[in-house]
Design a protein around this motif. Structure first.
Motif, PDB file in Angstrom:
ATOM      1  N   UNK A 194      23.476 -21.260  45.121  1.00 35.17           N
ATOM      2  CA  UNK A 194      22.340 -20.470  45.290  1.00 35.17           C
ATOM      3  C   UNK A 194      22.424 -19.176  44.373  1.00 35.17           C
ATOM      4  N   UNK A 195      21.764 -18.909  43.611  1.00 39.72           N
ATOM      5  CA  UNK A 195      21.680 -17.509  42.883  1.00 39.72           C
ATOM      6  C   UNK A 195      21.768 -16.406  43.756  1.00 39.72           C
ATOM      7  N   UNK A 196      20.739 -16.393  44.768  1.00 40.22           N
ATOM      8  CA  UNK A 196      20.667 -15.122  45.722  1.00 40.22           C
ATOM      9  C   UNK A 196      21.909 -14.961  46.322  1.00 40.22           C
ATOM     10  N   UNK A 197      22.710 -16.008  46.617  1.00 42.31           N
ATOM     11  CA  UNK A 197      24.057 -15.966  47.283  1.00 42.31           C
ATOM     12  C   UNK A 197      25.214 -15.562  46.282  1.00 42.31           C
ATOM     13  N   UNK A 198      25.163 -15.774  44.997  1.00 42.74           N
ATOM     14  CA  UNK A 198      26.007 -15.664  44.030  1.00 42.74           C
ATOM     15  C   UNK A 198      25.830 -14.172  43.147  1.00 42.74           C
ATOM     16  N   UNK A 199      24.619 -13.751  43.546  1.00 46.64           N
ATOM     17  CA  UNK A 199      24.379 -12.380  42.578  1.00 46.64           C
ATOM     18  C   UNK A 199      25.188 -11.258  43.187  1.00 46.64           C
ATOM     19  N   UNK A 203      22.696  -6.197  42.171  1.00 47.99           N
ATOM     20  CA  UNK A 203      21.655  -7.228  41.659  1.00 47.99           C
ATOM     21  C   UNK A 203      21.040  -8.030  42.957  1.00 47.99           C
ATOM     22  N   UNK A 204      21.304  -8.152  44.043  1.00 46.04           N
ATOM     23  CA  UNK A 204      20.786  -9.185  44.871  1.00 46.04           C
ATOM     24  C   UNK A 204      19.542  -8.845  45.277  1.00 46.04           C
ATOM     25  N   UNK A 205      18.998  -7.460  45.409  1.00 47.12           N
ATOM     26  CA  UNK A 205      17.665  -7.148  45.720  1.00 47.12           C
ATOM     27  C   UNK A 205      16.842  -7.580  44.701  1.00 47.12           C
ATOM     28  N   UNK A 208      16.431 -11.096  44.449  1.00 45.88           N
ATOM     29  CA  UNK A 208      15.573 -11.829  45.411  1.00 45.88           C
ATOM     30  C   UNK A 208      14.155 -11.360  45.173  1.00 45.88           C
ATOM     31  N   UNK A 209      13.859 -10.294  44.484  1.00 44.39           N
ATOM     32  CA  UNK A 209      12.370 -10.125  44.076  1.00 44.39           C
ATOM     33  C   UNK A 209      12.190 -10.862  42.908  1.00 44.39           C
ATOM     34  N   UNK A 210      12.796 -11.033  41.859  1.00 48.07           N
ATOM     35  CA  UNK A 210      12.344 -12.010  40.665  1.00 48.07           C
ATOM     36  C   UNK A 210      11.967 -13.262  41.340  1.00 48.07           C
ATOM     37  N   UNK A 211      12.683 -14.001  42.147  1.00 52.49           N
ATOM     38  CA  UNK A 211      12.854 -15.107  42.794  1.00 52.49           C
ATOM     39  C   UNK A 211      11.661 -15.343  43.525  1.00 52.49           C
ATOM     40  N   UNK A 212      11.026 -14.194  44.094  1.00 53.27           N
ATOM     41  CA  UNK A 212       9.890 -14.318  45.068  1.00 53.27           C
ATOM     42  C   UNK A 212       8.750 -13.870  44.054  1.00 53.27           C
ATOM     43  N   UNK A 213       8.981 -13.772  42.808  1.00 54.81           N
ATOM     44  CA  UNK A 213       7.714 -13.546  42.097  1.00 54.81           C
ATOM     45  C   UNK A 213       7.195 -12.326  42.137  1.00 54.81           C
ATOM     46  N   UNK A 214       8.036 -11.162  42.608  1.00 57.25           N
ATOM     47  CA  UNK A 214       7.557  -9.855  42.538  1.00 57.25           C
ATOM     48  C   UNK A 214       8.135  -9.010  41.386  1.00 57.25           C
ATOM     49  N   UNK A 215       7.651  -7.744  41.125  1.00 55.00           N
ATOM     50  CA  UNK A 215       8.098  -6.889  39.953  1.00 55.00           C
ATOM     51  C   UNK A 215       9.801  -6.573  40.373  1.00 55.00           C
ATOM     52  N   UNK A 216      10.620  -5.988  39.372  1.00 56.03           N
ATOM     53  CA  UNK A 216      11.716  -5.620  39.689  1.00 56.03           C
ATOM     54  C   UNK A 216      11.910  -4.570  40.334  1.00 56.03           C
ATOM     55  N   UNK A 217      12.848  -4.139  41.333  1.00 57.68           N
ATOM     56  CA  UNK A 217      12.955  -2.804  41.918  1.00 57.68           C
ATOM     57  C   UNK A 217      13.490  -2.084  41.216  1.00 57.68           C
ATOM     58  N   UNK A 218      14.670  -2.443  40.326  1.00 57.07           N
ATOM     59  CA  UNK A 218      15.329  -1.583  39.229  1.00 57.07           C
ATOM     60  C   UNK A 218      15.801  -2.490  38.296  1.00 57.07           C
ATOM     61  N   UNK A 219      15.992  -2.071  37.087  1.00 58.06           N
ATOM     62  CA  UNK A 219      16.323  -2.853  35.933  1.00 58.06           C
ATOM     63  C   UNK A 219      17.893  -3.222  35.975  1.00 58.06           C
ATOM     64  N   UNK A 220      18.382  -4.038  35.202  1.00 59.03           N
ATOM     65  CA  UNK A 220      19.720  -4.609  35.282  1.00 59.03           C
ATOM     66  C   UNK A 220      20.532  -3.238  34.532  1.00 59.03           C
ATOM     67  N   UNK A 221      21.915  -3.373  34.879  1.00 61.88           N
ATOM     68  CA  UNK A 221      22.499  -2.237  34.282  1.00 61.88           C
ATOM     69  C   UNK A 221      22.639  -2.131  32.721  1.00 61.88           C
ATOM     70  N   UNK A 222      22.427  -3.332  32.164  1.00 57.86           N
ATOM     71  CA  UNK A 222      22.497  -3.223  30.626  1.00 57.86           C
ATOM     72  C   UNK A 222      21.273  -4.015  30.127  1.00 57.86           C
ATOM     73  N   UNK A 223      20.229  -3.364  29.442  1.00 53.28           N
ATOM     74  CA  UNK A 223      19.183  -3.866  28.874  1.00 53.28           C
ATOM     75  C   UNK A 223      19.360  -4.877  27.939  1.00 53.28           C
ATOM     76  N   UNK A 233      13.194 -12.854  33.912  1.00 54.88           N
ATOM     77  CA  UNK A 233      14.494 -12.233  33.462  1.00 54.88           C
ATOM     78  C   UNK A 233      14.527 -10.999  34.220  1.00 54.88           C
ATOM     79  N   UNK A 234      15.877 -10.657  34.626  1.00 62.07           N
ATOM     80  CA  UNK A 234      16.179  -9.313  35.283  1.00 62.07           C
ATOM     81  C   UNK A 234      16.450  -8.586  34.128  1.00 62.07           C
TER      82      UNK A 234
END
Length: 234
Positions: A194-199, A203-205, A208-223, A233-234
């Motif tokens: 499960x990717x939510x457990x592996x993140x 990056x977990x929050x 989880x937002x992307x899997x729920x179809x919501x906008x990113x809370x913050x970008x990944x560390x490297x764009x 995509x995160x």
């Protein structure tokens, strides 16, 4: 496709349950074939699958140096479910002092995974020196249509040098490409897909937002690199 003579080795019950007549022989039933995932897997470079009940690896390890063999055994131990089985070739065996596997059948080279806790091996690439010189040359394969996973893998690695993860609607990891260690890890207990457990924690929050179809809370560390879940995509 199997010859008609193969039926005597399988037995009438299994033949009726798993095969159907086809031309002058037998073919595995379609409903059974659809439950099996066929995909290329490079033991030297690719991340391991998880929650596997049987690993059959026959007459491959004899072409690897001891350090590469040990890394492959680490991948097998990580991939297998507790108390599930590893099937090797007649000329192969695990390390006699190994704590990862216990012998079930010496004659048939069958081993059982021990409950020793291990983390996912960190890094999957070996130098070309890891293979023995007497290894047979790779066969030349004619041009064929690439599967979706191969096309995604080639595009991301050759163009973007990115890590990617393919998941289904239940958030289960189906395919990994590139070095995903920066984004994913296995928890300390039983392996999970499960990717939510592996993140990783940071990056977990966001995941989880992307899997729920919501906008990113913050970008990944490297764009320049992305973690893909389905088509988001995160």
């Amino acid at each position: 496709m199997y010859q008609a003579s193969a039926g005597s080795a399988v037995g009438e019950a299994r033949l009726a349950q798993f095969f159907q007549a086809h031309n002058d022989g037998y073919q595995i039933r379609q409903e059974l074939r659809e439950t099996i995932l066929f995909t290329p897997q490079n033991l030297i470079a690719d991340p391991a699958f998880s929650r596997v009940d049987l690993v059959s690896c026959r007459n491959l390890l004899i072409y690897l140096e001891p350090d590469a063999q040990q890394r492959v055994f680490e991948l097998f131990h990580f991939a297998l479910n507790p108390k599930r089985f590893l099937f090797l070739g007649r000329s192969e065996s695990t390390d006699p002092d190994s704590t990862q596997f216990e012998q079930v059948s010496r004659a048939w080279r069958i081993y059982r995974r021990t409950p020793v806790l291990t983390r996912a091996p960190a890094g999957y690439r070996f130098s070309t020196k890891a293979t023995r010189e007497e290894s047979p040359p790779a066969s030349r394969v004619g041009t064929r249509n690439k599967g979706y996973a191969e096309l995604v893998n080639a595009t991301l690695l050759e163009v973007h040098h990115a890590a990617s993860v393919l998941t289904n609607s239940a958030h289960q990891v189906l395919y990994l490409s590139g070095a995903t260690d920066e984004y994913l890890t296995q928890p300390a207990d039983e392996p999970t897909s499960n990717i939510l457990d592996m993140a990783r924690e940071g990056l977990r929050l966001n995941c989880a937002s992307h899997c729920a179809g919501q906008p990113s809370i913050r970008p990944a560390r490297r764009s320049a690199r992305s973690l893909r879940t389905g088509q988001r995509a995160l």
